[in-house]
Structure formats: C-alpha cells, structure tokens
Design a protein around this motif. Structure first.
Motif, PDB file in Angstrom:
ATOM      1  N   GLY A 103      -5.362  -4.514  -8.093  1.00  0.00           N
ATOM      2  CA  GLY A 103      -4.118  -3.750  -8.216  1.00  0.00           C
ATOM      3  C   GLY A 103      -3.093  -4.106  -7.165  1.00  0.00           C
ATOM      4  O   GLY A 103      -1.941  -3.702  -7.276  1.00  0.00           O
ATOM      5  N   ILE A 104      -3.503  -4.854  -6.137  1.00  0.00           N
ATOM      6  CA  ILE A 104      -2.528  -5.295  -5.128  1.00  0.00           C
ATOM      7  C   ILE A 104      -2.155  -6.746  -5.415  1.00  0.00           C
ATOM      8  O   ILE A 104      -3.025  -7.626  -5.418  1.00  0.00           O
ATOM      9  N   PRO A 105      -0.865  -7.003  -5.701  1.00  0.00           N
ATOM     10  CA  PRO A 105      -0.481  -8.378  -6.027  1.00  0.00           C
ATOM     11  C   PRO A 105      -0.658  -9.308  -4.822  1.00  0.00           C
ATOM     12  O   PRO A 105      -0.376  -8.922  -3.683  1.00  0.00           O
ATOM     13  N   LEU A 106      -1.133 -10.515  -5.098  1.00  0.00           N
ATOM     14  CA  LEU A 106      -1.305 -11.568  -4.090  1.00  0.00           C
ATOM     15  C   LEU A 106      -0.386 -12.698  -4.547  1.00  0.00           C
ATOM     16  O   LEU A 106      -0.625 -13.305  -5.591  1.00  0.00           O
ATOM     17  N   VAL A 107       0.696 -12.950  -3.765  1.00  0.00           N
ATOM     18  CA  VAL A 107       1.805 -13.686  -4.377  1.00  0.00           C
ATOM     19  C   VAL A 107       2.257 -14.922  -3.600  1.00  0.00           C
ATOM     20  O   VAL A 107       2.472 -14.883  -2.382  1.00  0.00           O
ATOM     21  N   VAL A 108       2.402 -16.011  -4.339  1.00  0.00           N
ATOM     22  CA  VAL A 108       3.157 -17.183  -3.905  1.00  0.00           C
ATOM     23  C   VAL A 108       4.302 -17.279  -4.925  1.00  0.00           C
ATOM     24  O   VAL A 108       4.038 -17.554  -6.096  1.00  0.00           O
ATOM     25  N   PRO A 109       5.536 -16.986  -4.517  1.00  0.00           N
ATOM     26  CA  PRO A 109       6.606 -16.832  -5.512  1.00  0.00           C
ATOM     27  C   PRO A 109       6.733 -17.992  -6.499  1.00  0.00           C
ATOM     28  O   PRO A 109       7.018 -17.754  -7.676  1.00  0.00           O
ATOM     29  N   GLU A 110       6.500 -19.223  -6.082  1.00  0.00           N
ATOM     30  CA  GLU A 110       6.599 -20.348  -7.015  1.00  0.00           C
ATOM     31  C   GLU A 110       5.527 -20.276  -8.105  1.00  0.00           C
ATOM     32  O   GLU A 110       5.645 -20.938  -9.133  1.00  0.00           O
ATOM     33  N   VAL A 111       4.466 -19.529  -7.852  1.00  0.00           N
ATOM     34  CA  VAL A 111       3.347 -19.497  -8.789  1.00  0.00           C
ATOM     35  C   VAL A 111       3.337 -18.211  -9.624  1.00  0.00           C
ATOM     36  O   VAL A 111       3.231 -18.256 -10.846  1.00  0.00           O
ATOM     37  N   SER A 113       5.405 -14.903  -9.198  1.00  0.00           N
ATOM     38  CA  SER A 113       6.329 -13.825  -8.795  1.00  0.00           C
ATOM     39  C   SER A 113       6.297 -12.668  -9.802  1.00  0.00           C
ATOM     40  O   SER A 113       6.636 -11.535  -9.456  1.00  0.00           O
ATOM     41  N   ASP A 114       5.872 -12.950 -11.032  1.00  0.00           N
ATOM     42  CA  ASP A 114       5.735 -11.884 -12.036  1.00  0.00           C
ATOM     43  C   ASP A 114       4.781 -10.780 -11.601  1.00  0.00           C
ATOM     44  O   ASP A 114       4.955  -9.626 -11.973  1.00  0.00           O
ATOM     45  N   ALA A 115       3.768 -11.157 -10.809  1.00  0.00           N
ATOM     46  CA  ALA A 115       2.763 -10.183 -10.382  1.00  0.00           C
ATOM     47  C   ALA A 115       3.383  -9.072  -9.528  1.00  0.00           C
ATOM     48  O   ALA A 115       2.813  -7.997  -9.391  1.00  0.00           O
ATOM     49  N   LEU A 116       4.583  -9.331  -8.961  1.00  0.00           N
ATOM     50  CA  LEU A 116       5.233  -8.318  -8.125  1.00  0.00           C
ATOM     51  C   LEU A 116       5.604  -7.070  -8.920  1.00  0.00           C
ATOM     52  O   LEU A 116       5.686  -5.973  -8.360  1.00  0.00           O
ATOM     53  N   LYS A 117       5.831  -7.260 -10.217  1.00  0.00           N
ATOM     54  CA  LYS A 117       6.278  -6.130 -11.063  1.00  0.00           C
ATOM     55  C   LYS A 117       5.334  -4.937 -11.001  1.00  0.00           C
ATOM     56  O   LYS A 117       5.762  -3.808 -11.156  1.00  0.00           O
ATOM     57  N   ASN A 118       4.055  -5.208 -10.784  1.00  0.00           N
ATOM     58  CA  ASN A 118       3.065  -4.119 -10.799  1.00  0.00           C
ATOM     59  C   ASN A 118       2.775  -3.556  -9.414  1.00  0.00           C
ATOM     60  O   ASN A 118       1.805  -2.826  -9.252  1.00  0.00           O
TER      61      ASN A 118
END
Ligand code: 11C
Length: 346
Positions: A103-111, A113-118
C-alpha cells in the motif's frame, strides 16, 4: 502554488543534496524547515541566501508542513513519518522503513509515477543501487520484456554516510604514511567486525540475512520487483563496496522476453530514455565512469554487449551519483511528480 517543506536528516550526506536539488530544480518552496537528531540540532545552513538553523525533529515539527523529505535512518522514519502524515504532510521517505510495506508506493518517476496516485501520505524512495538499475532497464523492458537480472555492484562509500567517507580518506592517508589503521565504520556501522576499505573491495553492504544474502542485495531484488510490479522477474544481486567517494557502478546482465533485441537497438533505446545518457563507444574508449557521474543527475549506461551464448542475454555497465538520482534527486522528482499530478495539497 508554493509549499512548506521540511528536510529530516538535513545535516547528512543526502540531506545536503536534498537542499541543493530543491534549489537547483526550482521546486516551489515557501518555507524550508531543517530537522535533525538532537546531536546535530543548532547547526546553521544557508538556503537561497537565508541562514537556517537546524532544529531537533519532534512530532510537532511537522505542523504546517506540506512536504517532508526524510533521510535520517529507518527507525526515525518509522517513528516520525506517521506523525508528519497525521499533521497533513506528505512524506517522501528515503529509508528502507516502508519500501516493502503493502500500500506504500515505491517510486522511480521514470518507471512508475502512476503508483503515486494511491498514496496515503507516505511514499518510499528506493535504494540508490536499485534506482539507477531500474531506470536503465525500464525502457528495454517496455519494448522487449524482462525475464531475468543478474547484477554485481561496485558501490561508493558515501552510500554509508559522511563518516564512512571520512574513514576512507583517513585510512588512505594512514596506509600511505605506513601508520596503523583502525576501521570503525565500514562495512556496516552497527555490525560486529569492521574492515579496511582503502585499497580494498568488500563484499558486504548492510547486514547479512538468514539466506546468506546481505540486506542491500535483498533490497535490490525485492524493490526491483515492486517498482516494476512484476513478481515473476528473476533478480539476483552481489553488492560490493569499493573505495570510490561517490557514484555507484553496476555490471548488469539481463535476459529479455522477446526476440529481436540487438546492441544497436539497445543503444538507440538508451539514447531516447528519460534520465539516461548513453556513453558507449569502445573505439574511443567511451564508457561511464564514477568520476564523471559524480554531481550529475543522469544515469549513465555503456559497455552494452550481447551475451555470447544466450541470444536474449545482454550485459551493460550503469553508473550514477548515489546521492543524486540514487537519493536526493529521485526524492525531489517524486515531489515534482506529485505536484504535476495534483497530489500535493497546501
Ligand atoms: C549504500 N545503498 O550504498 C546504501 C545506502 O537503504 O537507503 C542506502 C541505504 C538505503 O550503502
């Protein structure tokens, strides 16, 4: 819109880069608050010509903060990130505390960034050695799929913090002067034994797990699958510390799913990829070097070769500044992506 921003771990190797990066990328900072442990509180640091005093981080420190960048160690994140979220801040956490939490997004924006929505207040910034590897692999994966990854790393001492960098220089001097050395920090501050890093290569980063892999190796393995949201990718890592100040280097072997990838196509994909610079010309001895990558934002890729036995197997060398794309820059890029997607509220 301007945001009130806090940096927790402001006096650390990554915290200092976070400040520089906010300034350099012109992130819309209204007020900046610098926070640290009690030990470093009181230090003065200037930001955009203003002198700021570092304050001891407490739950109340996050009143009125919109965005908090955390880089002060996992246990501090576990304690204070929920407090910051309770007070309305979005936390971008650069420790391993929440990376694998569902439930916690793990993000590299180039890969991804959609995961941030949640996001529910906390966003995890991946480990430095993972970020540069996935940033290089993702454009290939998009077109050819990704079946397997085998990586060996050559990691810089600044990944272990400013004190580890000091230890490397001091030891180097002592050895040059024929003086005795007394390793206290590397390979891992909290572990039982410490080894020479100067003129050495140490195959331990972070503590050992019961399966014989180190935590750094398991971070690369587990985080890659989570960022790419594909548990079926086979990943294995060997992580090694070398006496370089800043800039992690990695030798990566990948096997793609689809047929038809050639070295030329691989190079063209790298040329077009966001945040990636291709440095690959054996005829001119052009390839990525840690000494060139230090202080730069991009992930540098070179030495691209097709495996001699496996037609879908490719080898490459990837280098990036572990404090920038590996940490501070990626955290600020996450914040920028939140702003762009309307996910950061005043
Ligand atoms: C190193 N990769 O080079 C580590 C530093 O999980 O954020 C970052 C540790 C982490 O030692």
């Amino acid at each position: 819109e301007m945001y009130n921003v806090a940096i927790l771990g402001a006096t650390g190797a990554v915290g200092q880069q976070m400040m520089d990066t906010l300034d350099r990328l012109n992130f819309p900072v209204d007020e900046l608050k610098l926070l640290s442990s009690k030990r470093s509180a009181g230090k003065k640091i200037s930001f955009k010509g203003k002198e700021l005093t570092v304050e001891e981080a407490k739950p109340e420190s996050f009143e009125g903060i919109d965005l908090a960048l955390f880089s002060a160690g996992g246990s501090i994140s576990k304690e204070l990130a929920p407090e910051a979220v309770k007070r309305g801040a979005v936390v971008v956490d650069n420790t391993s505390a929440f990376r694998m939490t569902e439930g916690i997004p793990l993000v590299v924006p180039e890969v991804n960034s959609d995961a941030l929505k949640n996001h529910k207040g906390i966003i995890a910034n991946p480990n430095c050695s993972t970020i540069q590897m996935v940033a290089a692999m993702e454009p290939i994966r998009k077109q050819f799929g990704l079946k397997r990854v085998i990586v060996s790393t050559y990691q810089a001492v600044s990944g272990a913090g400013n004190a580890a960098v000091d230890e490397m220089y001091e030891q180097t001097q002592q050895i040059m002067n024929d003086e005795p050395i007394d390793p206290q920090i590397l390979p891992v501050g909290g572990d039982k034994k410490h080894y020479q890093i100067a003129f050495n290569a140490v195959p331990q980063i972070d503590v050992f797990q019961s399966n014989g892999y180190t935590f750094e190796e398991m971070k690369m393995i587990n985080e890659t699958k989570k960022i790419m949201s594909d548990e079926s990718i086979q990943v294995v890592a060997t992580c090694v510390r070398i006496p370089v100040e800043t800039g992690h280097s990695e030798s990566v072997y990948i096997e793609v799913e689809k047929e038809g990838l050639t070295v030329d196509t691989f190079k063209n994909i790298m040329k077009d990829a966001d945040g990636v610079t291709l440095q690959d010309d054996p005829t001119q001895q052009i390839y990525p070097l840690a000494t060139d990558a230090q202080g730069k934002d991009d992930v540098f890729v070179g030495r691209i070769r097709q495996d001699l036995d496996h037609p879908k197997g490719f080898h490459f060398w990837v280098v990036s500044d572990n404090l920038l794309k590996g940490a501070a820059l990626n955290s600020v890029q996450i914040a920028q992506s939140l702003v762009e997607q309307g996910l950061l509220k005043k």
